[in-house]
Enzyme design. Sequence first.
Site, mmCIF file in Angstrom:
data_model
loop_
_atom_site.group_PDB
_atom_site.id
_atom_site.type_symbol
_atom_site.label_atom_id
_atom_site.label_comp_id
_atom_site.label_asym_id
_atom_site.label_seq_id
_atom_site.Cartn_x
_atom_site.Cartn_y
_atom_site.Cartn_z
ATOM 1 N N LYS A 258 28.575 44.002 50.786
ATOM 2 C CA LYS A 258 28.629 42.539 50.898
ATOM 3 C C LYS A 258 27.230 41.963 50.696
ATOM 4 C CE LYS A 258 32.343 42.070 54.326
ATOM 5 N NZ LYS A 258 33.310 41.312 53.512
ATOM 6 N N ARG A 332 42.947 46.717 54.748
ATOM 7 C CA ARG A 332 44.318 47.050 54.349
ATOM 8 C C ARG A 332 44.540 48.552 54.299
ATOM 9 N NH1 ARG A 332 43.752 43.661 48.888
ATOM 10 N NH2 ARG A 332 42.356 42.524 50.272
HETATM 11 N N1 BES Z 1 36.634 41.568 56.619
HETATM 12 C C1 BES Z 1 36.778 41.038 55.326
HETATM 13 C C2 BES Z 1 37.502 39.692 55.298
HETATM 14 C C3 BES Z 1 36.817 38.532 55.950
HETATM 15 C C4 BES Z 1 36.076 37.649 55.182
HETATM 16 C C5 BES Z 1 36.963 38.284 57.282
HETATM 17 C C6 BES Z 1 35.485 36.558 55.780
HETATM 18 C C7 BES Z 1 36.360 37.190 57.886
HETATM 19 C C8 BES Z 1 35.629 36.327 57.128
HETATM 20 C C9 BES Z 1 37.562 42.002 54.438
HETATM 21 O O1 BES Z 1 37.447 43.334 54.739
HETATM 22 C C10 BES Z 1 37.053 41.787 53.044
HETATM 23 O O2 BES Z 1 35.900 42.008 52.829
HETATM 24 N N2 BES Z 1 37.921 41.365 52.159
HETATM 25 C C11 BES Z 1 37.544 41.082 50.813
HETATM 26 C C12 BES Z 1 38.688 41.522 49.926
HETATM 27 C C13 BES Z 1 38.340 41.523 48.470
HETATM 28 C C14 BES Z 1 37.337 42.616 48.168
HETATM 29 C C15 BES Z 1 39.602 41.742 47.693
HETATM 30 C C16 BES Z 1 37.295 39.591 50.687
HETATM 31 O O3 BES Z 1 37.982 38.819 51.325
HETATM 32 O O4 BES Z 1 36.388 39.199 49.968
HETATM 33 ZN ZN ZN Z 2 35.747 44.249 53.813
#
Ligand code: BES
Ligand code: ZN
Length: 483
Positions: A258, A332
């Site tokens: 991230k 997921r």
């Molecule tokens: N934990 C995150 C989702 C999230 C984002 C929670 C912002 C709280 C606030 C999750 O694991 C994630 O990173 N999801 C990605 C999915 C993408 C790579 C398809 C996302 O939402 O960007």
């Molecule tokens: Zn994530």
Amino acid sequence: MQIEIKNQKLNEQKETTRIVFVVAKDFTHSWIEDKDTLSMLDFKAENEECLFVATHNILYVGCESLDADDIRLAAAKAYEYLQKTTLRQACIGTYSLDCPGINIKAMVEGFTLASYTFNAYKSKKEISKFQKIILCLEDYSRSDVSMETANKALNAGTIIAKATNFAKEIVNAIPHDMTPLALANVAQTLSALPNVTCEVMDKDFLEAQGMNAFLAVNRASVHPPKLIHLTYKPEDAKKRIIYVGKGLTYDSGGLSLKPSEHMVTMKADKSGGAAVISILKGAAELKLPFEIHAIIGATENMIGGNAYKPDDVLIAKNGKTIEVRNTDAEGRLVLADCLAYAQEFKPDLLIDMATLTGACVVALGEFTTGVMGHNETLKASFAESCAKSGELSGTLPFNKHLKKLIKSSVADISNISSSRYGGAITAGLFLDHFIEEENKDKWLHLDIAGPAYVEKAWGYNPFGASGAGVRANLYWMIDEAKK
Ligand code: BES
Ligand code: ZN
Ligand code: ZN
């Protein structure tokens, strides 16, 4: 903070500060003694505005209506005001014109939610002098609220709000402290409650169970994974309700790292796990007539030479193969295996809770939980109870076109969609691959990515964790128990 109910007249508590709600900006209500002063000071009674009239020892608080959530808000704002003073206690009436139990419960929830502060990491802890609220049953509205009704409402409201605060405390803890093992230890403490047991499964168990998707996410972490399984089993339970929570004690994104500004707050990626632990706590204390399970997949998602990679293919517990295209779509993967495990216990209802996607926040905004599933009646009943609890929810509909976007050329399914749109729903549809046919109509997926963590205080939610989903599910189960 303590709340006490007294079968006494509010106006006889002259030596104690009185909290008085100005309902619907109406100064003509009989209970407002300082009409002229309020007008003179241009008190608008908007946005739960507070005004202290020292001559009468009264704190006036704007309250938009006598709907439960407006009462929660006004009570919370009154508490915020009082805890900054040197006062030790205050008293309040019940505003029990229509629904005594509901209004008292909402008031208790508002006070108790507001009493939560997170100062574990402050070297100087500010301790409020304010300790007690006295709820007077004989007020200006009606005096026929029985002590029994009031005490039941006090008990339920306290349990529900404290369960919410319990979730906040777990989520606010930093990743260095709240590791998967520490989370398991918190869950273990609940086995002190009647009819509650807790089992914690280690890496060996996950390997033996073929939970390779969950294990892959854990691989680069120095903290071993934990599969936490809490059970509340009262005698003569009506139904078996199984909750599954995403317990990412930290989500760095893994190799699909991230950006720094998105990594901050990812200690909150354990909010689904914290919520299901806290729901079980609340349900056990409320003695709800259901067998309830809380299953949490606890791990970090980190980087390192042994990290799982985009291009890997994982074989999940149910035998399905998953192409990893983005290691940040890790929740997921953990849930896929936990859902497969959960279904071995034959649920009547199966609910997963997760901070699953940023896309859900884009779709619904940061205040609202995304509700997904195949059963329209179940979704509608959840939405109804959720609204009563004061939490916000919105349904995101599945469709066959979005379903095609998670197809993979090399495995049974891809862990991300081929489109940049509809990401909350495609994540839900990914989970659907791990729901057995007989359970499709029993399943609800709650994406709490928006409301779980508050970066700018709103309503009665201060900065930090909100305990999203705890009140909604406790209200929903209370309603289900009446059916
Ligand atoms: N934990 C995150 C989702 C999230 C984002 C929670 C912002 C709280 C606030 C999750 O694991 C994630 O990173 N999801 C990605 C999915 C993408 C790579 C398809 C996302 O939402 O960007
Ligand atoms: Zn994530
Ligand atoms: Zn995550």
